[in-house]
Design a protein around this motif. Structure first.
Motif, PDB file in Angstrom:
ATOM      1  N   VAL A  80      68.710  11.906  12.473  1.00 30.23           N
ATOM      2  CA  VAL A  80      67.806  10.776  12.634  1.00 30.23           C
ATOM      3  C   VAL A  80      68.624   9.494  12.630  1.00 30.23           C
ATOM      4  O   VAL A  80      69.754   9.465  12.142  1.00 30.23           O
ATOM      5  CB  VAL A  80      66.744  10.712  11.516  1.00 30.23           C
ATOM      6  CG1 VAL A  80      65.855  11.946  11.536  1.00 30.23           C
ATOM      7  CG2 VAL A  80      67.400  10.529  10.151  1.00 30.23           C
TER       8      VAL A  80
ATOM      9  N   ILE B 260      61.887  13.069   5.348  1.00 27.10           N
ATOM     10  CA  ILE B 260      62.482  13.344   6.659  1.00 27.10           C
ATOM     11  C   ILE B 260      62.358  14.821   7.008  1.00 27.10           C
ATOM     12  O   ILE B 260      61.970  15.177   8.134  1.00 27.10           O
ATOM     13  CB  ILE B 260      63.957  12.897   6.680  1.00 27.10           C
ATOM     14  CG1 ILE B 260      64.049  11.365   6.640  1.00 27.10           C
ATOM     15  CG2 ILE B 260      64.672  13.428   7.932  1.00 27.10           C
ATOM     16  CD1 ILE B 260      65.459  10.834   6.499  1.00 27.10           C
TER      17      ILE B 260
ATOM     18  N   GLY C 151      67.174  16.826  10.965  1.00 26.97           N
ATOM     19  CA  GLY C 151      67.920  15.736  11.593  1.00 26.97           C
ATOM     20  C   GLY C 151      68.639  16.225  12.827  1.00 26.97           C
ATOM     21  O   GLY C 151      68.476  17.375  13.234  1.00 26.97           O
TER      22      GLY C 151
ATOM     23  N   THR D  75      66.440  10.455  19.596  1.00 29.82           N
ATOM     24  CA  THR D  75      66.609  10.686  18.161  1.00 29.82           C
ATOM     25  C   THR D  75      65.481  10.006  17.386  1.00 29.82           C
ATOM     26  O   THR D  75      65.200   8.820  17.619  1.00 29.82           O
ATOM     27  CB  THR D  75      67.961  10.134  17.685  1.00 29.82           C
ATOM     28  OG1 THR D  75      69.009  10.746  18.436  1.00 29.82           O
ATOM     29  CG2 THR D  75      68.178  10.396  16.203  1.00 29.82           C
TER      30      THR D  75
END
Length: 289
Positions: A96, A87, A94, A29
């Protein structure tokens, strides 16, 4: 370690600069590291401990390489929107993991409330949420006094009051703002006013907007994100440690202790050195739990 690539992104009111360090394991991740007003440079040492993960860092809109295109004073919600855009640009939707420190932890609590499906684990390291303290009235008066001193007298006097406040252990006394002002020179600060009011900590109401913010604890608790409020073992009694405990109580979780202090991850950045090796080991342990 793969070199970081640097990028910019236009957001409402600012041009943000962010860095991406590709990790060696594509199945890991991605790890996002955020602070405020500290910029990405402060995470250089810590990022070096996570070469297996893609690591994303950025400069908040009032700091270093990022540039403002508006005179508006950013709030935690503003920063949360900025981080969301970074991000998405850096690693996509994601999930994340996030290490968020100081004002960055406040901003990420706002982020989780607004974007509940992006973050898997959030380590909220020492959020300075004066709003959560039992002595919030006197503490907020002290915060406003710091801001007012900076606006009136400049960086040295304002920062001296700020440092005295964050170094105080225990509840803030009722007469705090009536006490003699600390001498800026004892902190190595200038006593003269150079006329500038662009300090990322004390300018643009950053210190006020960050500390008075009241998280939407119900929305955060309802999110699938695992929240880990954390504080340094050397921070006992300080505003940031006391606030961390109150945030943990509000979320119904136990706070987690990390090595060192408020800047425990620093490895010489900004002239400060914590215990980055032990901090990184603890962070990996928490993220892998």
């Amino acid at each position: 370690m793969t070199p970081a690539t640097t990028h910019t992104i236009d957001v409402p009111g600012a041009v943000l600069t962010y860095d991406v360090r590709p990790g060696s394991d594509a199945d890991k991740t991605p790890l996002v590291m955020v602070a405020s007003p500290m910029a990405a440079a402060g995470f250089t040492t810590l990022a070096g401990h996570f070469t297996d993960r893609t690591v994303v860092t950025y400069d908040p809109r009032q700091s270093e390489r990022s540039k403002l295109t508006t005179d508006a004073h950013p709030t935690p919600q503003t920063h949360a929107d900025d981080i969301h855009r970074v991000i998405q640009a850096a690693v996509g939707p994601g999930p994340v993991d996030v290490l968020a420190s100081s004002g960055g932890a406040v901003n990420m609590l706002a982020f989780v409330a607004a974007h509940p499906d992006v973050v898997r684990t959030l380590v909220a390291h020492e959020p300075p949420l004066v709003s959560a303290l039992p002595d919030r009235k006197t503490a907020l008066a002290a915060i406003h006094d710091v801001r007012d001193t900076y606006e009136r007298d400049g960086l040295g006097p304002g920062m001296a009051k700020f440092l005295a406040l964050i170094m105080h252990s225990g509840e803030i006394p009722a007469d705090w703002t009536d006490r003699p002002a600390p001498d800026p020179t004892q902190f190595g600060l200038p006593a003269e006013d150079d006329g500038s009011r662009e300090d990322p900590m004390l300018g643009r109401d950053h210190i006020v907007n960050t500390t008075i913010y009241e998280p939407d604890y119900a929305a955060i608790t309802a999110a699938p994100t695992r929240i880990v409020p954390a504080y340094g073992i050397e921070s006992d009694g300080l505003i940031t440690q006391r606030a961390t405990i109150r945030v943990a109580d509000a979320l119904g979780v136990e706070p987690t202790r990390f090595p060192s202090d408020h800047g425990g991850f620093l490895g010489g950045e900004y002239g400060q050195t914590g215990n980055p090796d032990s901090f990184a080991a603890r962070l990996r342990e928490v993220l892998d739990a």
